[in-house]
Design a protein around this motif. Structure first.
Motif, mmCIF file in Angstrom:
data_model
loop_
_atom_site.group_PDB
_atom_site.id
_atom_site.type_symbol
_atom_site.label_atom_id
_atom_site.label_comp_id
_atom_site.label_asym_id
_atom_site.label_seq_id
_atom_site.Cartn_x
_atom_site.Cartn_y
_atom_site.Cartn_z
ATOM 1 N N SER A 105 24.010 -8.508 -18.678
ATOM 2 C CA SER A 105 23.228 -7.433 -18.068
ATOM 3 C C SER A 105 23.457 -6.089 -18.743
ATOM 4 O O SER A 105 22.570 -5.229 -18.729
ATOM 5 C CB SER A 105 23.578 -7.322 -16.579
ATOM 6 N N GLU A 106 24.628 -5.870 -19.338
ATOM 7 C CA GLU A 106 24.948 -4.585 -19.928
ATOM 8 C C GLU A 106 25.159 -4.629 -21.432
ATOM 9 O O GLU A 106 25.083 -3.603 -22.097
ATOM 10 C CB GLU A 106 26.215 -4.004 -19.271
ATOM 11 N N LYS A 107 25.447 -5.795 -21.975
ATOM 12 C CA LYS A 107 25.724 -5.894 -23.400
ATOM 13 C C LYS A 107 25.437 -7.291 -23.897
ATOM 14 O O LYS A 107 25.251 -8.235 -23.110
ATOM 15 C CB LYS A 107 27.185 -5.527 -23.694
ATOM 16 N N GLY A 108 25.409 -7.411 -25.196
ATOM 17 C CA GLY A 108 25.308 -8.714 -25.834
ATOM 18 C C GLY A 108 26.550 -8.967 -26.663
ATOM 19 O O GLY A 108 27.150 -8.032 -27.210
ATOM 20 N N SER A 109 26.947 -10.210 -26.750
ATOM 21 C CA SER A 109 28.143 -10.573 -27.506
ATOM 22 C C SER A 109 27.800 -11.650 -28.513
ATOM 23 O O SER A 109 27.007 -12.558 -28.228
ATOM 24 C CB SER A 109 29.255 -11.069 -26.569
ATOM 25 N N ILE A 110 28.390 -11.552 -29.687
ATOM 26 C CA ILE A 110 28.186 -12.539 -30.750
ATOM 27 C C ILE A 110 29.421 -13.427 -30.820
ATOM 28 O O ILE A 110 30.548 -12.933 -30.963
ATOM 29 C CB ILE A 110 27.917 -11.844 -32.096
ATOM 30 N N ILE A 111 29.202 -14.736 -30.704
ATOM 31 C CA ILE A 111 30.273 -15.721 -30.694
ATOM 32 C C ILE A 111 30.086 -16.698 -31.851
ATOM 33 O O ILE A 111 28.961 -17.130 -32.118
ATOM 34 C CB ILE A 111 30.305 -16.496 -29.358
ATOM 35 N N ASP A 112 31.159 -17.029 -32.524
ATOM 36 C CA ASP A 112 31.133 -18.071 -33.555
ATOM 37 C C ASP A 112 31.438 -19.408 -32.878
ATOM 38 O O ASP A 112 32.534 -19.612 -32.349
ATOM 39 C CB ASP A 112 32.162 -17.771 -34.646
ATOM 40 N N ILE A 113 30.466 -20.307 -32.864
ATOM 41 C CA ILE A 113 30.624 -21.571 -32.143
ATOM 42 C C ILE A 113 31.511 -22.556 -32.891
ATOM 43 O O ILE A 113 31.965 -23.557 -32.311
ATOM 44 C CB ILE A 113 29.258 -22.227 -31.861
ATOM 45 N N LYS A 114 31.791 -22.296 -34.154
ATOM 46 C CA LYS A 114 32.652 -23.187 -34.930
ATOM 47 C C LYS A 114 34.117 -22.832 -34.728
ATOM 48 O O LYS A 114 34.966 -23.716 -34.502
ATOM 49 C CB LYS A 114 32.283 -23.122 -36.412
ATOM 50 N N THR A 115 34.437 -21.540 -34.820
ATOM 51 C CA THR A 115 35.825 -21.099 -34.682
ATOM 52 C C THR A 115 36.149 -20.631 -33.271
ATOM 53 O O THR A 115 37.313 -20.321 -32.990
ATOM 54 C CB THR A 115 36.105 -19.948 -35.661
ATOM 55 N N LYS A 116 35.133 -20.524 -32.383
ATOM 56 C CA LYS A 116 35.283 -20.051 -31.008
ATOM 57 C C LYS A 116 35.756 -18.595 -30.939
ATOM 58 O O LYS A 116 36.355 -18.168 -29.965
ATOM 59 C CB LYS A 116 36.258 -20.936 -30.220
ATOM 60 N N ARG A 117 35.483 -17.814 -31.977
ATOM 61 C CA ARG A 117 35.912 -16.418 -32.020
ATOM 62 C C ARG A 117 34.809 -15.491 -31.519
ATOM 63 O O ARG A 117 33.628 -15.732 -31.734
ATOM 64 C CB ARG A 117 36.295 -16.003 -33.440
#
Length: 374
Positions: A205-217
């Motif tokens: 609702s307030e932000k977007g986050s970028i996640i690496d699905i391979k390293t889970k970072r």
């Protein structure tokens, strides 16, 4: 949506429109009485349409308007999405998604995902995952990574909190990513990043986050990001308070579309220099917007039931003038040309039918002769 045809889902049928001329080509419904259509997608070449109608999955031949495949074993379809260059379709369903509950959140729901080939509907793989419904937030659609190798869905962990599950293209579960450590409270939607096949965007609702699905970072957080991203990694951010805002890139990332519900305007900006080239005032509230595959046109749906098709006239592009000049609405003889084209198509179809009948007749005669010889 193909560059030529557009499909429109209504409660009782799927309407197929030709964008350039604005003609309704056909209305598709497997059951003409009491049909309830909830989902529909058309392949990029315009040959096939996949729809969900009254608890059935249907694969249509758009030209012949015939159902090629019918499956009634997957009621409650919530999403249809093409894979592998429109050769397969992912259908995600939940039969009891509308069940009554006294809780503020409806958890312990099971979604069934099936991948079928087009147009024969052969089942390629199937998997299930648990999820919950948050009041005010629609069903969170699954996404396909930019390399078409992974399917990412929003699921729940043991504490009934949102998490992310990753499956491969064969339906095998790879791993789950818990979001508690990333300060992500609830997920509104997830988006693939076109320039990074191993990264996805999780929109809150307030932000977007970028996640690496391979390293889970957790890579980074982007305040006020609505999930729009160009192919080279540029993000569109929105901050307009209580008003409904739609901000997105056209196909090809040449233009940015910006709709503001308070001003009731749709503005078009050039991505290269951020210059505004159009400011259109809507006659009613915008409910849906889609860019054509070539990025030259826009299809708008408004709350009053009106479907409008616009072309993007960029004064700095010479091809825009030619595109506008070639539109049927600018040609006084387009109706006569259309009638001639229809006549040619009917004539070719008649020839094909005659050839097929002759072939069947010859095969039948040869079969009778061979039986008489025996």
């Amino acid at each position: 949506m193909s560059a030529i045809n557009k499909i429109l889902v209504t409660r009782s049928c799927v309407g197929v429109w030709e964008i350039r001329s604005g003609r309704l080509l056909s209305k598709l419904a497997d059951s003409h009485l009491g049909a309830i259509v909830t989902q529909a997608e058309i392949t990029s070449d315009g040959r096939y349409i996949v729809s969900s109608e009254t608890g059935k999955l249907l694969i249509w031949n758009r030209v012949s308007e015939q159902v090629l495949y019918r499956d009634d074993s997957q009621p409650g379809i919530q999403q249809l999405k093409f894979l592998d260059g429109d050769e397969k379709v992912l259908a995600i369903s939940c039969a009891n998604i509308n069940r009554k509950t006294d809780d503020t959140e409806c958890g312990d729901l099971i979604a069934t995902a099936r991948i079928r080939s087009i147009p024969d509907g052969a089942l390629q793989c199937e998997f299930e995952y648990s999820f919950k419904i948050i009041p005010g937030i629609p069903f969170r659609n699954a996404i396909i990574t930019s390399d078409n190798n992974h399917i990412v869905v929003v699921t729940i962990d043991k504490a009934n909190k949102d998490s992310i599950s990753i499956f491969n293209s064969s339906g095998n579960h790879i791993h789950k990513i818990a979001l508690r450590g990333y300060n992500i409270k609830e997920v509104i939607t997830i988006v693939p990043l076109p320039h990074k096949s191993t990264q996805i965007g999780i929109i809150g609702s307030e932000k977007g986050s970028i996640i690496d699905i391979k390293t889970k970072r957790h890579i980074r957080s982007i305040p006020k990001w609505n999930g729009s991203c160009t192919r080279d990694g540029k993000y569109a951010k929105v901050a307009e308070g209580v008003f409904t805002v739609i901000c997105m890139f056209t196909e090809g990332d040449e233009y940015v579309l910006y709709y503001h519900s308070g001003k009731k305007t749709l503005r078009v900006f050039r991505t290269s220099n951020t210059e505004m080239i159009a400011n259109y005032r809507m006659q009613a509230e915008l409910t849906a917007i889609k860019s054509t595959i070539d990025g030259k046109g826009l299809v708008l749906g408004t709350v009053d039931g009106c479907l409008s098709v616009f072309s993007i006239a960029d004064p700095e592009k010479e091809e825009s003038y030619k595109f506008l000049a070639d539109l049927p609405s600018r040609d006084e003889q387009w109706k006569k040309k259309l009638a001639k084209r229809k006549a040619r198509i009917r004539f070719k179809a008649t020839i094909s039918l005659v050839r097929l009948c002759l072939k069947l007749y010859v095969n039948g005669v040869q079969k009778i002769d061979s039986e008489n010889d025996l």
